[in-house]
Design a protein around this motif. Structure first.
Motif, short mmCIF file in Angstrom:
data_model
loop_
_atom_site.label_atom_id
_atom_site.label_comp_id
_atom_site.label_asym_id
_atom_site.label_seq_id
_atom_site.Cartn_x
_atom_site.Cartn_y
_atom_site.Cartn_z
N ALA B 228 0.85 -1.19 0.00
CA ALA B 228 0.00 0.00 0.00
C ALA B 228 0.88 1.24 0.00
O ALA B 228 1.98 1.23 0.58
CB ALA B 228 -0.89 -0.01 1.23
N ILE B 233 -1.89 4.27 3.77
CA ILE B 233 -1.71 3.76 5.14
C ILE B 233 -1.97 4.87 6.14
O ILE B 233 -2.63 4.66 7.16
CB ILE B 233 -0.29 3.18 5.32
CG1 ILE B 233 -0.08 2.01 4.35
CG2 ILE B 233 -0.06 2.73 6.75
CD1 ILE B 233 1.32 1.47 4.31
N THR B 236 -5.52 5.13 6.67
CA THR B 236 -6.06 4.01 7.46
C THR B 236 -5.82 4.22 8.94
O THR B 236 -6.71 4.05 9.76
CB THR B 236 -5.40 2.68 7.02
OG1 THR B 236 -5.50 2.58 5.60
CG2 THR B 236 -6.09 1.49 7.66
N ILE B 237 -4.57 4.56 9.29
CA ILE B 237 -4.23 4.64 10.72
C ILE B 237 -4.38 6.05 11.26
O ILE B 237 -4.26 6.27 12.46
CB ILE B 237 -2.80 4.12 10.99
CG1 ILE B 237 -1.74 4.99 10.28
CG2 ILE B 237 -2.65 2.67 10.55
CD1 ILE B 237 -0.32 4.68 10.69
N LEU B 241 3.30 8.59 9.17
CA LEU B 241 4.18 7.43 9.30
C LEU B 241 5.57 7.86 9.75
O LEU B 241 6.02 8.94 9.41
CB LEU B 241 4.26 6.69 7.97
CG LEU B 241 2.97 5.98 7.58
CD1 LEU B 241 3.01 5.59 6.11
CD2 LEU B 241 2.74 4.76 8.45
#
Lengths: 320, 297
Positions: B228, B233, B236-237, B241
């Protein structure tokens, strides 16, 4: 709007509400006749609507919370189901189930994504069908069991995508899918794939390499969800309706492109309207597929599976 | 005096790592201004901080194959736009622009040549062609390359540089993942070497198929490698990151790569790996490629 009615089903929703209101009145012959009339109209509108679904509407139907799950098909069509868990590496992923079962008297292996159906607690437990690496590794472990004991594999596909989270990347989601693609290509036992809900890109394909690919009438199968495609190419996720049209993700599209073998019809109003009827309609194509594929010797089967995927895309290539 | 100091850094824009035009270039790694001619001598790696600039497929083949010479195969294969895909502009126009810009028909070059004297089949992906994306032509060319490697029993090396499957060819693109992987299964069963080289970036359906299936998976330093995309990501979270997530060094630590190799050492490393694998490839009988032996249990 009544629960579980989709946006485009608004004409039905109006009538359903009328039926509901009428049912609250005392029962008289007139009332009963009125309800009966409304029910007939609902059915005929529903048949008409579902005969002309646009691609985005099919996406909504494919994602319907009441759409039958792999375990619904198992309970209607298979006997003696024993679920097996775990990838023997890290964990058990509840977004993909695997189990031993009997189909028409023959032992088979069943593998499939499970989104959790209509129940919130189960949806969370099953991560809404977004599988992690251990799900793909469990699926392959189970399929190697089938290979060892010469049993056919039936795969049910219904996932939005592989889980796009940190732990997925940490534990090698790409490697897990890639390895499945390679190893499933080399299995010698029959594999029949049923794309019955959402075929969400690599997350679907990661368990969907097989000898015969069946796809439900209103299921979808796509390289990317329409919302994601719209966000990237149109820079606006709201253009999902156009993206759904452009992606050619419906069952008739995939049949025409040579990517699936057969379309499984659904009951009027879609599989979610009548799970038992949906299962009954799958029975014959599934049995026929297992019989045809099972009749081949393993070498021929492996060669045909190779050639089946080998030709995919040839329709759109020119030159040497 | 303020009670609180603003300690959070502003979110930095993604670094552009393509080679800009002109005589001079500023290194995105260390901000040093470099003379482009000098960079050529270091294979487009910054001599100070070892930042690896993205390079075209032809240059890649030139750095890895003996005397910079190779024979190209299947160069004429081209997409007919089977879905007649139109987003904000027609896919046909995007294809035409990419062909104009790269001189290629699609996003991969298949070559045969020698690497340190060993005959190899090599594929190099071209990021300049619609982000190096894999559609039906890339899938077909890689499959043919794998079949050529099997037939000649020559090692197969793929240098990936790709954003993943090509959306404009829909599910046809998706199935190329299975198609190429099936060809690699035959290579694997026949004992023919397959080496995957992952360069910046290698993501999506390319990572989730052939790029992760090497007998050796070798990456260039600090390449973005993942399934992904980082932005997906983050959505999603709902968090930013950490620095270094999905970079080569992260994947090595997590056990997904065999080694990370500087571009300037890549050819000599490959030569050593091929020497190890070469004996195995020569010893095994060719067998019948149509009927791979069953899996060992």
């Amino acid at each position: 709007m009544p629960p579980d009615t989709l946006d485009f089903e608004a004409p039905i929703a109006v009538l359903l509400r009328e039926i509901e209101d009428l049912s609250k009145l005392p029962s008289t012959p007139e009332r009963d006749r009125a309800i009966e009339d409304l029910r007939t109209r609902v059915e005929s509108i529903r048949i008409d609507l579902y005969a002309h679904l646009r691609p985005w509407q099919r996406v909504l139907v494919a994602r319907h919370p009441a759409r039958p799950t792999v375990l619904d098909y198992v309970s209607h069509l298979f006997a003696d189901f024993i679920e097996i868990a775990g990838d023997r590496r890290f964990a058990d992923d509840r977004a993909i189930i695997a189990g031993l079962a009997t189909y028409k008297g023959e032992p088979v292996l069943v593998v499939g994504h499970h989104k959790g159906g209509g129940d919130t607690a189960q949806k969370i437990q099953r991560n809404f069908g977004y599988a992690r690496p251990e799900g793909y590794r469990k699926a392959l472990r189970a399929m190697k069991l089938a290979e060892k004991f010469g049993r056919s594999v039936v795969v049910f596909v219904d996932t939005p995508a592989a889980y796009p989270g940190v732990e997925s990347e940490e534990r090698g989601i790409a490697e897990a899918i890639a390895y499945n693609l390679r190893e499933m290509a080399a299995l010698t036992v029959p594999i029949v794939v049923v794309v019955h809900g959402e075929g969400g890109s690599g997350g679907a394909l990661g368990i969907a390499v097989g000898d015969r690919i069946l796809m439900h009438e209103h299921a979808v199968y796509s390289v990317i969800p329409p919302e994601g495609c719209a966000a990237i190419l149109w820079r606006n996720a709201e253009r999902k309706v156009e993206a759904a049209e452009a992606l050619k993700l419906t069952a008739p599209d995939l049949l025409r492109l040579g990517l699936i073998d057969e379309i499984v019809p659904e009951p009027p109003g879609g599989a979610h309207a009548d799970g038992a009827a949906a299962a009954a309609l799958l029975d014959e194509p599934l049995e026929r597929a297992l019989r045809d594929i099972g009749a081949l010797d393993p070498d021929t089967r492996a060669e045909r599976r190779y050639q089946k995927f080998r030709q995919m895309g040839s329709v759109g290539i020119t030159g040497e | 005096m303020a009670w609180f100091k603003k300690t959070r850094q502003p979110i930095k824009a993604d670094r552009a790592s393509r080679m800009p035009e002109g005589l001079w270039v500023k290194c995105p790694g260390c901000s040093r201004v470099l003379y482009k001619k000098d960079l050529g001598g270091t294979l487009n790696v910054c001599p100070r901080c070892a930042h690896h600039f993205r390079i075209p497929a032809t240059e890649r083949l030139g750095t890895l194959l003996d005397h910079g010479r190779w024979t190209e195969h299947f160069a004429g294969l081209a997409s007919t736009d089977p879905l007649q895909f139109v987003d904000t502009k027609p896919y046909r126009d995007r294809l035409a622009a990419a062909r104009q810009a790269t001189g290629l028909e699609d996003a991969v070059i298949i070559a045969t040549g020698r690497l340190d004297g060993t005959d190899v089949v090599m594929a190099a992906m071209e990021y300049g062609f619609i982000g190096g994306s894999m559609g039906i032509v890339v899938g077909e060319k890689l499959t043919r390359a794998a079949e050529l490697a099997l037939e000649q029993r020559h090692p197969f090396i793929v240098v990936s540089c790709s954003g993943g499957a090509r959306m404009m060819e829909g599910a046809l693109s998706l199935m190329q993942m299975a198609k190429v992987s099936a060809a690699l299964a035959r290579l694997d069963r026949a004992g023919v070497p397959f080496i995957s080289i992952l360069t910046d970036p290698t993501t999506g359906g390319v990572t989730a198929s052939f790029a992760m299936l090497g007998d050796l998976n070798i990456a260039e330093p600090r390449a973005l490698i993942g399934f992904a995309g980082p932005r997906v990501i983050e959505q999603t979270i709902r968090q930013k990151l950490p620095e270094g997530f999905q970079r080569s060094e992260f994947l090595l630590e997590r056990g997904m790569l065999d080694l990370i190799v500087d571009r300037r050492e890549m050819k000599s490393t490959l030569a050593l790996a091929l020497r190890f694998m070469g004996a195995g490839a020569a010893r095994r009988p060719a067998g019948n490629p149509a009927a791979p032996p069953p899996l060992p249990h």
